[in-house]
Write an enzyme that holds these catalytic residues in place. Structure first.
Site, short mmCIF file in Angstrom:
data_model
loop_
_atom_site.label_atom_id
_atom_site.label_comp_id
_atom_site.label_asym_id
_atom_site.label_seq_id
_atom_site.Cartn_x
_atom_site.Cartn_y
_atom_site.Cartn_z
N LYS A 146 0.84 -1.19 0.00
CA LYS A 146 0.00 0.00 0.00
C LYS A 146 0.88 1.25 0.00
CE LYS A 146 0.35 1.99 3.39
NZ LYS A 146 1.47 2.55 4.17
N ASP A 175 -1.75 -5.29 3.93
CA ASP A 175 -1.83 -4.21 4.91
C ASP A 175 -1.27 -4.84 6.18
OD1 ASP A 175 -2.69 -2.65 7.11
OD2 ASP A 175 -4.07 -1.63 5.76
N HIS A 176 -0.06 -4.46 6.54
CA HIS A 176 0.62 -5.25 7.58
C HIS A 176 -0.07 -5.16 8.94
CE1 HIS A 176 2.82 -1.50 8.58
NE2 HIS A 176 3.09 -2.05 9.73
N LYS A 180 -0.87 -8.13 12.61
CA LYS A 180 -0.45 -7.97 14.01
C LYS A 180 -1.25 -8.93 14.88
CE LYS A 180 1.32 -3.35 13.39
NZ LYS A 180 2.60 -2.94 13.87
N ASP A 233 -1.18 7.37 3.60
CA ASP A 233 -0.17 6.45 4.11
C ASP A 233 -0.74 5.56 5.23
OD1 ASP A 233 2.47 5.39 4.35
OD2 ASP A 233 2.88 6.70 6.06
N HIS A 238 -4.41 1.33 6.99
CA HIS A 238 -4.29 0.72 8.33
C HIS A 238 -5.49 1.06 9.24
CE1 HIS A 238 -0.37 -0.26 7.00
NE2 HIS A 238 0.27 0.82 7.39
#
Ligand code: BG6
Length: 487
Positions: A146, A175-176, A180, A233, A238
């Protein structure tokens, strides 16, 4: 010895292998997977860099990255890991490098994952060249970082172009934040416990706050960040993904399509923020100079590579509403920024006060139940309840029940990229975005971006090391609420 997560042989082709993301996240994550024995022994990492990069110099650089950012370092493990890395110099626009790559990959015959850790305008170019060199088969997959595009229009153009070469099932939009641990724990807490479901709606929840605050500034990334800003960003991806995970209906299963279907419904139900609502509900800021983590730091406009008249926002806060039965009237306050007071990421679910209190409570409002998902720096969950203060008087005070993930067992909590890299190699798309999710998210933020572009209003300046501009505090104060200041 545990079974590796990635059991099959693989070839991972990393475009942008010298870039910031490879350095900070991807290579350390691959190293950690290797250290934990979670990668198939027959797995190669093809590091794509500019032509003329020396293999030995690159390997030395990678050694330095993993020494600083990897889980643990020892020479023997490093040596084995370094043998997986093969450097290929490729000018992304020219055929020569791809031909070299094709020879090497064809010799292995293993399934290939292409990881694009470069600017999204290069995705079509890479796809065209891979196709021209017969490097795309039904066993290949492509991972796209992204932000994909700069707005709805450009995002659509890139997606369409990539779709000419890869099927949707082969495209992994990463989308890291979805990798998580706590985000997955949010799913577990919501959908593996029956006690929350009845409370998880507008009848019991007052509002939700989602914060991703960073202490770092723009670092060496001005080239990327100047044209991007915090909304593109961090918020468009996120923060909206965290909102989806918090607000979605229970999916029928953990299958990718079930989860994605529910997330996209949330995005589609987001009330558009347009016209006068933009100034009412959205705050943008840019950091000025100040003290961050004990050191004097320059203002954004004085950072290397930043235009001295820049209007790029380094902070954004907004109030979102979801127009459906579950969430009608419950504001979701989202905020993110660089050079803030603390590095943290939290989802705060603030429940309503009890309808009638029979106890003496001095601060009734702050004593309402609160469920907090801490994503970083430490991963865990806490629940604020009320209990009787010990003593003769019947006084009630708040107490916090904490569940710390790293206490669960003494193992290290894996980094998000470790999970997602393994998922992409294993072709498990559950935690990746489908095209309609991405496009719906762009559709929602586009009016805000357009408004900023056409207005002569500039971002509010905030002091580095603070919690952002005063207008951000006001955004909640207008509704009689306060940000949870990550204390
Ligand atoms: C990235 C953004 O996606 O996330 C960066 O491009 C940001 O600007 C980073 O610093 C934050 O990730 P994390 O996992 O360190 O919170």
């Amino acid at each position: 010895m545990r079974m590796p997560d990635v059991t099959e042989p693989f070839e991972l082709v990393l475009f942008g292998a010298k870039g910031d993301l490879a350095h900070r996240k991807l290579i350390p994550a691959l190293y950690n997977l290797h250290v934990d024995g979670r990668l198939s022994e027959q797995g190669n990492i093809w590091a794509i860099t500019r032509p003329n990069t020396e293999q030995s110099a690159y390997i030395e650089q990678v050694k330095d990255w993993v020494r600083k950012l990897g889980a643990e370092f020892d020479e023997k493990t490093w040596k084995a890991f370094s043998q997986r890395i093969k450097l290929v110099g490729v000018d992304l626009y020219k055929a020569a490098g791809y031909s070299k790559l094709a020879k090497k990959l064809n010799a292995s015959g293993n399934p290939v994952v292409y990881y694009c850790a470069v600017h999204s305008r290069l995705y079509p170019v890479i796809c065209e060249q891979l196709f021209a060199h017969n490097l795309i088969t039904e066993h290949s997959a492509i991972v796209l970082e992204k932000p994909i595009g700069n707005d709805y229009e450009s995002g659509m153009v890139i997606n369409r172009r990539v779709a000419e070469f890869f099927e949707e099932s082969q495209i992994y939009r990463i989308d890291h934040y979805l990798g998580k641990e706590t985000v997955q724990n949010l799913l577990a807490l919501r959908f593996a416990n029956s006690i929350f479901e009845h409370q998880w709606n507008q009848r019991y929840i007052d509002h939700i706050q989602i914060t991703i605050s960073e202490t770092v500034g723009v670092e060496q990334r001005a080239g990327f960040y100047e044209g991007t800003g915090a909304l593109r960003d961090m918020l468009q991806n996120h923060l909206l993904q965290l909102l989806c995970m918090t607000a979605m209906e229970p999916p029928a299963s953990m299958e990718a399509e079930s989860v994605r279907e529910e997330k996209v419904k949330v995005l589609k139900a987001l009330k558009p923020i347009v016209g006068a609502d933009i100034s009412e509900c959205v705050v943008r800021g840019q950091y000025g100079e100040g003290i961050s983590e004990g050191e004097m730091v320059p203002k954004y406009k004085d950072e290397p590579g930043v235009d001295t008249h820049s209007t790029t926002e380094t902070f954004v806060a907004l109030k979102a509403q979801i127009d459906n039965w579950r969430w009608s009237g419950v504001p979701f306050y989202l905020r993110t920024g660089k050079r803030l007071a603390k590095r943290a990421c939290e989802i705060v679910v603030q429940f309503k006060e009890v309808p009638h209190s029979i106890f003496e409570m001095q601060h009734k409002k702050t004593m309402a139940n609160k469920l907090v998902f801490h994503l970083q720096p430490d991963e865990g969950v806490s629940l604020q309840l009320c209990e009787k203060r010990v003593g003769n008087h019947m006084q009630v005070r708040p107490m916090v029940l904490s569940l710390n993930q790293s206490d669960q067992d003494k193992n290290r909590v894996p980094e998000a990229y470790e999970r997602l890299l393994a998922d992409a190699i294993n072709r498990n798309p559950t935690l990746f975005l489908r095209e309609d999710e991405l496009m719906t998210a762009w559709q929602w933020v586009d009016p805000i971006l357009n408004h900023w572009q056409t207005s002569d209003q500039r971002p509010d300046t905030y002091t580095a090391g603070s919690w952002g501009p005063a207008a951000s505090t006001l955004l909640l104060a207008k509704d009689g609420r306060l940000w949870e200041e990550n204390s």
